[in-house]
Design a protein around this motif. Structure first.
Motif, PDB file in Angstrom:
ATOM      1  N   UNK A  92       5.647  -9.571   0.493  1.00 21.21           N
ATOM      2  CA  UNK A  92       6.266  -8.259   0.647  1.00 21.21           C
ATOM      3  C   UNK A  92       7.794  -8.332   0.729  1.00 21.21           C
ATOM      4  N   UNK A  93       8.327  -9.433   1.201  1.00 14.49           N
ATOM      5  CA  UNK A  93       9.791  -9.550   1.271  1.00 14.49           C
ATOM      6  C   UNK A  93      10.408  -9.738  -0.109  1.00 14.49           C
ATOM      7  N   UNK A  94       9.574  -9.953  -1.109  1.00 14.26           N
ATOM      8  CA  UNK A  94      10.055 -10.205  -2.472  1.00 14.26           C
ATOM      9  C   UNK A  94       9.986  -8.952  -3.350  1.00 14.26           C
ATOM     10  N   UNK A  95       9.617  -7.824  -2.774  1.00 15.17           N
ATOM     11  CA  UNK A  95       9.387  -6.611  -3.563  1.00 15.17           C
ATOM     12  C   UNK A  95      10.610  -6.226  -4.389  1.00 15.17           C
ATOM     13  N   UNK A  96      11.766  -6.140  -3.754  1.00  9.66           N
ATOM     14  CA  UNK A  96      12.980  -5.761  -4.473  1.00  9.66           C
ATOM     15  C   UNK A  96      13.331  -6.743  -5.569  1.00  9.66           C
ATOM     16  N   UNK A  97      13.123  -8.025  -5.300  1.00  6.80           N
ATOM     17  CA  UNK A  97      13.440  -9.049  -6.303  1.00  6.80           C
ATOM     18  C   UNK A  97      12.523  -8.944  -7.521  1.00  6.80           C
ATOM     19  N   UNK A 116      -8.620 -11.692   2.422  1.00  6.25           N
ATOM     20  CA  UNK A 116      -7.239 -11.744   2.913  1.00  6.25           C
ATOM     21  C   UNK A 116      -6.908 -10.478   3.694  1.00  6.25           C
ATOM     22  N   UNK A 117      -7.931  -9.932   4.368  1.00  8.79           N
ATOM     23  CA  UNK A 117      -7.741  -8.676   5.103  1.00  8.79           C
ATOM     24  C   UNK A 117      -6.588  -8.777   6.090  1.00  8.79           C
ATOM     25  N   UNK A 118      -6.466  -9.933   6.742  1.00  4.81           N
ATOM     26  CA  UNK A 118      -5.400 -10.108   7.735  1.00  4.81           C
ATOM     27  C   UNK A 118      -4.020 -10.156   7.089  1.00  4.81           C
ATOM     28  N   UNK A 119      -3.979 -10.328   5.772  1.00  5.95           N
ATOM     29  CA  UNK A 119      -2.691 -10.379   5.071  1.00  5.95           C
ATOM     30  C   UNK A 119      -2.223  -9.017   4.575  1.00  5.95           C
ATOM     31  N   UNK A 120      -3.043  -7.984   4.757  1.00  5.27           N
ATOM     32  CA  UNK A 120      -2.641  -6.669   4.280  1.00  5.27           C
ATOM     33  C   UNK A 120      -1.384  -6.190   5.002  1.00  5.27           C
ATOM     34  N   UNK A 121      -0.522  -5.537   4.269  1.00  4.46           N
ATOM     35  CA  UNK A 121       0.730  -5.046   4.843  1.00  4.46           C
ATOM     36  C   UNK A 121       0.428  -3.994   5.897  1.00  4.46           C
ATOM     37  N   UNK A 122       0.984  -4.103   7.119  1.00  2.79           N
ATOM     38  CA  UNK A 122       0.731  -3.117   8.174  1.00  2.79           C
ATOM     39  C   UNK A 122       1.171  -1.720   7.741  1.00  2.79           C
ATOM     40  N   UNK A 123       0.498  -0.706   8.263  1.00  2.00           N
ATOM     41  CA  UNK A 123       0.786   0.653   7.813  1.00  2.00           C
ATOM     42  C   UNK A 123       2.215   1.096   8.133  1.00  2.00           C
ATOM     43  N   UNK A 124       2.794   0.542   9.193  1.00  2.00           N
ATOM     44  CA  UNK A 124       4.179   0.897   9.500  1.00  2.00           C
ATOM     45  C   UNK A 124       5.125   0.353   8.425  1.00  2.00           C
ATOM     46  N   UNK A 125       4.894  -0.889   8.010  1.00  2.00           N
ATOM     47  CA  UNK A 125       5.693  -1.471   6.926  1.00  2.00           C
ATOM     48  C   UNK A 125       5.431  -0.733   5.617  1.00  2.00           C
ATOM     49  N   UNK A 126       4.192  -0.357   5.431  1.00  2.00           N
ATOM     50  CA  UNK A 126       3.766   0.387   4.240  1.00  2.00           C
ATOM     51  C   UNK A 126       4.659   1.616   4.054  1.00  2.00           C
ATOM     52  N   UNK A 127       4.829   2.379   5.145  1.00  2.00           N
ATOM     53  CA  UNK A 127       5.635   3.596   5.091  1.00  2.00           C
ATOM     54  C   UNK A 127       7.076   3.286   4.703  1.00  2.00           C
ATOM     55  N   UNK A 183      -4.337   3.461   6.117  1.00  2.00           N
ATOM     56  CA  UNK A 183      -3.007   2.864   6.115  1.00  2.00           C
ATOM     57  C   UNK A 183      -1.910   3.925   6.029  1.00  2.00           C
ATOM     58  N   UNK A 184      -2.205   5.090   6.558  1.00  2.00           N
ATOM     59  CA  UNK A 184      -1.217   6.174   6.595  1.00  2.00           C
ATOM     60  C   UNK A 184      -0.865   6.465   8.047  1.00  2.00           C
ATOM     61  N   UNK A 185       0.407   6.662   8.335  1.00  2.00           N
ATOM     62  CA  UNK A 185       0.862   6.922   9.702  1.00  2.00           C
ATOM     63  C   UNK A 185       1.041   8.410   9.987  1.00  2.00           C
ATOM     64  N   UNK A 186       0.920   9.242   8.977  1.00  2.00           N
ATOM     65  CA  UNK A 186       1.269  10.657   9.132  1.00  2.00           C
ATOM     66  C   UNK A 186       0.207  11.431   9.922  1.00  2.00           C
ATOM     67  N   UNK A 187       0.694  12.262  10.865  1.00  2.00           N
ATOM     68  CA  UNK A 187      -0.176  13.165  11.615  1.00  2.00           C
ATOM     69  C   UNK A 187       0.016  14.570  11.048  1.00  2.00           C
ATOM     70  N   UNK A 188      -1.005  15.169  10.475  1.00  2.00           N
ATOM     71  CA  UNK A 188      -0.869  16.482   9.842  1.00  2.00           C
ATOM     72  C   UNK A 188      -0.385  17.560  10.811  1.00  2.00           C
ATOM     73  N   UNK A 189       0.248  18.569  10.254  1.00  4.33           N
ATOM     74  CA  UNK A 189       0.827  19.660  11.047  1.00  4.33           C
ATOM     75  C   UNK A 189      -0.219  20.317  11.940  1.00  4.33           C
ATOM     76  N   UNK A 190      -1.395  20.610  11.391  1.00  3.39           N
ATOM     77  CA  UNK A 190      -2.434  21.274  12.181  1.00  3.39           C
ATOM     78  C   UNK A 190      -2.871  20.438  13.373  1.00  3.39           C
TER      79      UNK A 190
END
Length: 361
Positions: free
Chosen positions: A162-167, A194-205, A346-353
């Motif tokens: 994930x640190x190589x994304x921009x490159x 590789x479930x433990x290697x999945x990018x955390x949802x906070x980093x995802x955002x 893997x979504x951090x968003x809490x809907x308005x309702x």
């Protein structure tokens, strides 16, 4: 039966073989050299394309495994081209040479997608579990450029790269790719290991926010986050915060539509044994084309109908004001919870309702 245009197939991935010359850590099909060839004869392959063409004229991506390991792949491509289908190919690129490029051009392959999961051989080869894979893909790109065949680059990400994304994005641009697609791993096939290697949802955002800034300022290459439907929430949120509109561009050979998860809505996967699945990362079958016509599966299968009924979505997705532009990844929901109608995990968003309800309590 009349089908609304929004539920016509626009992009179909067809796994023409499960065999592959690599053994990538995230492979949805767990492909390797000893994997099954599949059970479509050339004539059966032609017949399937005939059936698809009767329903619509989608992009058909010949995939795998490694499609170049199938000897009749260019015969299949030529038949699809003659039917008016937009034939493309997804390959790891290692087997591409002058002869392959000539076959692509003669059969009407209009776009080739290749995978680069690192900006260096060390990172990419580790991801692909094959020394020399990086150089092999770059060599394949050189052949495509030599023959004037357009290509796009897909890149898949976990914690290990994930640190190589921009490159990787900058490398794709420098190589002359028509587009770059950033794939966020769905844990299916070997991806489950590789479930433990999945990018955390906070980093995802944060990665999706980076993509927005990059795409907003980039006019030389088309980009699309893939298996990241909540990007279609992030874009309007960030654009609104800036007080401006942001119109995204679309590649002719993409699904288009400006929407997140489109599994069973405008895309699907047909695997090497004829099972039709909502997308490439969704393990459940809606039916088999060797038993049921493709049109009937697409139009009438209960699985596809459920995925098209947004009122049945659960959790935060079901309450979200962005449901119809995002939808949450149905394959990821199934992989994590066992329920494909559950909320995107893997979504951090809490809907308005839901926020309003919490405030009142």
């Amino acid at each position: 039966m009349f089908m609304p245009e929004k539920f016509l197939p626009k992009w179909i991935a067809w796994e023409v073989t499960q065999r592959c010359n690599l053994r990538c850590i995230h492979c949805r099909a767990s492909s390797e050299d000893t994997s099954a060839e599949g059970d479509f004869t050339t004539e059966e392959a032609f017949s399937l394309l005939d059936d698809i063409a009767e329903l619509s004229k989608p992009v058909v991506v010949l995939s795998g495994g490694e499609p170049l390991l199938r000897r009749d792949v260019f015969d299949i491509a030529a038949h699809g081209t003659a039917l008016g289908l937009r034939m493309c190919m997804a390959t790891n690129g290692v087997l591409i040479d002058d002869e392959v490029c000539e076959g692509m051009k003669k059969s009407g392959i209009r776009m080739v997608s290749l995978s680069l999961d690192g900006s260096t051989a060390e990172i990419h080869d580790n991801f692909r579990q094959q020394p020399g894979a990086f150089e092999g893909t770059l060599r394949g790109i050189d052949f495509l450029k030599k023959h004037g065949i357009p290509f796009l680059i897909n890149s898949s990400f976990t914690k290990r790269n994930q640190e190589d994304i921009g490159n990787i994005f900058r490398l794709a641009k420098s190589l002359g790719a028509t587009a770059w697609y950033m794939f966020m791993i769905v844990p299916t096939g070997r991806g489950e290991d590789i479930f433990e290697e999945l990018i955390p949802k906070e980093d995802y955002e944060e990665i999706l926010k980076w993509h927005y800034e990059m795409e907003k300022n980039e006019d030389a290459i088309l980009v699309r986050p893939t298996c990241a439907p909540h990007y279609y929430r992030v874009v309007p949120q960030m654009a609104k915060a800036e007080g401006k509109k942001f119109k995204r561009r679309s590649l002719t050979f993409s699904t288009g539509g400006g929407k997140g998860c489109i599994a069973a809505q405008s895309i699907c996967l047909i695997d090497a044994f004829g099972d039709v699945k909502p997308c490439s990362y969704f393990p459940l079958s809606a039916g088999n084309v060797k038993e049921t016509p493709f049109r009937e599966i697409w139009e009438k299968s209960s699985l596809f109908q459920e995925l098209r009924d947004f009122d049945g979505y659960k959790g935060r997705c079901g309450s979200c004001e962005y449901l119809r532009v995002c939808g949450g990844c149905r394959a990821r929901a199934y992989a994590v919870t066992g329920d494909y109608l559950e909320e995107e995990p893997f979504c951090t968003y809490v809907p308005f309702r839901m926020r309003r309800k919490l405030e009142k309590t």
